[in-house]
Design a protein around this motif. Sequence first.
Motif, short mmCIF file in Angstrom:
data_model
loop_
_atom_site.label_atom_id
_atom_site.label_comp_id
_atom_site.label_asym_id
_atom_site.label_seq_id
_atom_site.Cartn_x
_atom_site.Cartn_y
_atom_site.Cartn_z
N GLN A 248 0.82 -1.21 0.00
CA GLN A 248 0.00 0.00 0.00
C GLN A 248 0.86 1.26 0.00
N VAL A 249 2.03 1.19 0.63
CA VAL A 249 2.96 2.32 0.61
C VAL A 249 3.62 2.42 -0.76
N TYR A 250 4.00 1.26 -1.32
CA TYR A 250 4.58 1.23 -2.66
C TYR A 250 3.63 1.88 -3.67
N ARG A 251 2.36 1.53 -3.60
CA ARG A 251 1.40 2.10 -4.55
C ARG A 251 1.29 3.61 -4.40
N ARG A 252 1.34 4.09 -3.15
CA ARG A 252 1.17 5.52 -2.90
C ARG A 252 2.29 6.35 -3.51
N TYR A 253 3.53 5.83 -3.46
CA TYR A 253 4.68 6.65 -3.84
C TYR A 253 5.33 6.23 -5.15
N PHE A 254 5.00 5.04 -5.68
CA PHE A 254 5.73 4.54 -6.84
C PHE A 254 4.83 4.10 -7.99
N THR A 255 3.52 4.37 -7.92
CA THR A 255 2.64 4.07 -9.04
C THR A 255 1.81 5.30 -9.39
N PHE A 256 1.45 5.41 -10.65
CA PHE A 256 0.65 6.55 -11.11
C PHE A 256 -0.70 6.59 -10.40
N ALA A 257 -1.38 5.43 -10.36
CA ALA A 257 -2.71 5.40 -9.75
C ALA A 257 -2.65 5.77 -8.27
N GLY A 258 -1.62 5.27 -7.58
CA GLY A 258 -1.52 5.55 -6.15
C GLY A 258 -1.22 7.01 -5.85
N LYS A 259 -0.46 7.65 -6.74
CA LYS A 259 -0.14 9.06 -6.53
C LYS A 259 -1.36 9.95 -6.74
N HIS A 260 -2.22 9.57 -7.69
CA HIS A 260 -3.32 10.45 -8.08
C HIS A 260 -4.68 9.98 -7.58
N PHE A 261 -4.86 8.67 -7.39
CA PHE A 261 -6.16 8.14 -6.94
C PHE A 261 -5.93 7.11 -5.84
N PRO A 262 -5.29 7.50 -4.74
CA PRO A 262 -4.87 6.52 -3.73
C PRO A 262 -6.00 5.67 -3.17
N SER A 263 -7.16 6.26 -2.93
CA SER A 263 -8.24 5.50 -2.31
C SER A 263 -8.79 4.42 -3.23
N LEU A 264 -8.61 4.58 -4.54
CA LEU A 264 -9.13 3.60 -5.49
C LEU A 264 -8.27 2.34 -5.55
N VAL A 265 -6.99 2.44 -5.18
CA VAL A 265 -6.08 1.29 -5.33
C VAL A 265 -5.51 0.84 -3.98
N GLY A 266 -6.10 1.31 -2.89
CA GLY A 266 -5.64 0.87 -1.58
C GLY A 266 -4.28 1.41 -1.20
N ALA A 267 -3.92 2.59 -1.73
CA ALA A 267 -2.62 3.19 -1.40
C ALA A 267 -2.72 3.98 -0.11
N LYS A 268 -1.62 3.99 0.66
CA LYS A 268 -1.60 4.71 1.93
C LYS A 268 -0.30 5.48 2.09
N ASP A 269 -0.40 6.61 2.78
CA ASP A 269 0.80 7.35 3.15
C ASP A 269 1.57 6.56 4.21
N LEU A 270 2.89 6.75 4.21
CA LEU A 270 3.72 6.11 5.23
C LEU A 270 3.65 6.97 6.50
N THR A 271 2.66 6.72 7.32
CA THR A 271 2.49 7.44 8.57
C THR A 271 3.19 6.70 9.70
N ARG A 272 3.24 7.31 10.87
CA ARG A 272 3.84 6.64 12.02
C ARG A 272 3.04 5.40 12.40
N GLU A 273 1.74 5.45 12.24
CA GLU A 273 0.91 4.29 12.53
C GLU A 273 1.25 3.13 11.60
N VAL A 274 1.45 3.43 10.33
CA VAL A 274 1.84 2.39 9.37
C VAL A 274 3.22 1.85 9.70
N LEU A 275 4.14 2.73 10.05
CA LEU A 275 5.49 2.29 10.42
C LEU A 275 5.45 1.37 11.64
#
Length: 509
Positions: free
Chosen positions: A108-135
């Motif tokens: 989900q972190v990979y999609r957020r920062y390294f895919t087109f869909a994750g950068k622009h439509f994160p909620s559609l592809v299950g992308a997430k920011d790398l937050t402290r909770e995720v870490l």
Amino acid sequence: MATAAFTTPKLKPYPVIPLVQVGATSHLKPFVASEAIQKNLGFPGELVEDWQAKAIAKMGELLGKYRSLRVYMDACVHCGACSDKCHYFLGTEDPKNMPVARQDLMRQVYRRYFTFAGKHFPSLVGAKDLTREVLDDWYSYYHQCSECRRCSVFCPYGIDTAEVTMAAREIMDSIGMGQKYANEIIGKVHRIGNNLGIPGPALEDTLEGLEEDTKDETGLDVRFPLDVKGAEVLLITPSADFFSEPHVDSLIGYAKVFHAAGVSWTLSSMASEAGNFGMFIGNYEQLRKIALRIREAALELGVKRIVVGECGHAWRVAYSFWNTLVGIGAGGKDPFAIELQNQLDHRYKQPMHICEFTHDLIVRGALRFDKEKNDNRIITFHDSCNVARASRMGDLPGGQFTIPRDIIKAVANNFHDMAPGTIHESTFCCGGGGGLLTDDLLELRVKGALPRMEALKNVVDEHGVNFMATICAICKAQFSKVLPQYGFDMSMVGGVHQLVSKAIRLGDK
């Protein structure tokens, strides 16, 4: 941190896929490495201020360096084939211990920062920011994976969760969030030469004591040599073999085999450790630095053969990595690797597992046994995951399964395998591998051992099995701790060469 008390799962007559308990083991986290431990390995001493940016940059570096990692991030279709294959999920019931869910913590972190869909439509592809909770989830659940690779056997796309875990741990180390147990052990190897921190003089005293004990037992001068130049074989074995039962009984078995075969051998105080926790933390530079000690020892002592003792992940590292990392086996190109290749005797496998060494002698009729000396034991065999799924032995596919069993049958009369689907390439992990053999994760270790304990109970009930042999120091240590939790005697576990030691006939030509 581990809880003060927990409930050991009840053994069932056959495996049951559990109902999920969300967050059941979210509280389980190993101790974080101290500043001193981290800095000794070249990592930041504590979580760096700009940890998010550096973690993402490190992920990008690994994605560029290891094509497999990017494939694993992209290939998963969430088919669920792996979901019930992890011993930690079966034991803890936590859905994030399903291999697919554990991978998705990174995906989900990979999609957020390294895919087109994750950068622009994160909620559609299950992308997430790398937050402290995720870490924090990373730190917890990537230390609830023993890198055993059982899930990979069942994945239709061959996704290797172990590599995902290794990458996550390397990313966390790079931002100052390393695991105390694994990183402290790596530091001991760099300073002293082995995982247990046994200094050279103490090791020498230990070996002298074993010589005396073996002389009392056999009446023969069975040697445990250290730093002997010109010996034919350099034995690299886990440092647990020098330390306690049941490990030391296998070391005695190795020595008796060398003695009976008339093969000169030596241990090295510089490289007295086969284990290599660099693999557990996913750091190939640390893995290489540890392995280099073995090359240096082999060159200094002038040996012709390198043999690895009973240690699961040590054999995986030796079989899969030594050749290209340090040139033990064809692959190394630097001058010292070439020098070692010219020195070693290539009539033999380089390196060779101690089971291959002993099996070859048995096949050639060079060893004799009194099998009835093991008649007090009804034996089964636990396939250690790193041997079963990440290496081979002998000349035929599946040799890593047949060779240890053939040795057991050569030295004992009573053997019964556990159920198909729990052995060979489908073997269950002991629950303590991958750098998790620490008491801060005891609850995880006990619950993760559940599938193996269920398979063991079946052969205990059906055949009266009272001894489980294995060829891994971590498996032996883990089972010694876990067996009593399930009502078994801790002395039920031991090494294959412990059985060899009991039955071998010394003094014959």
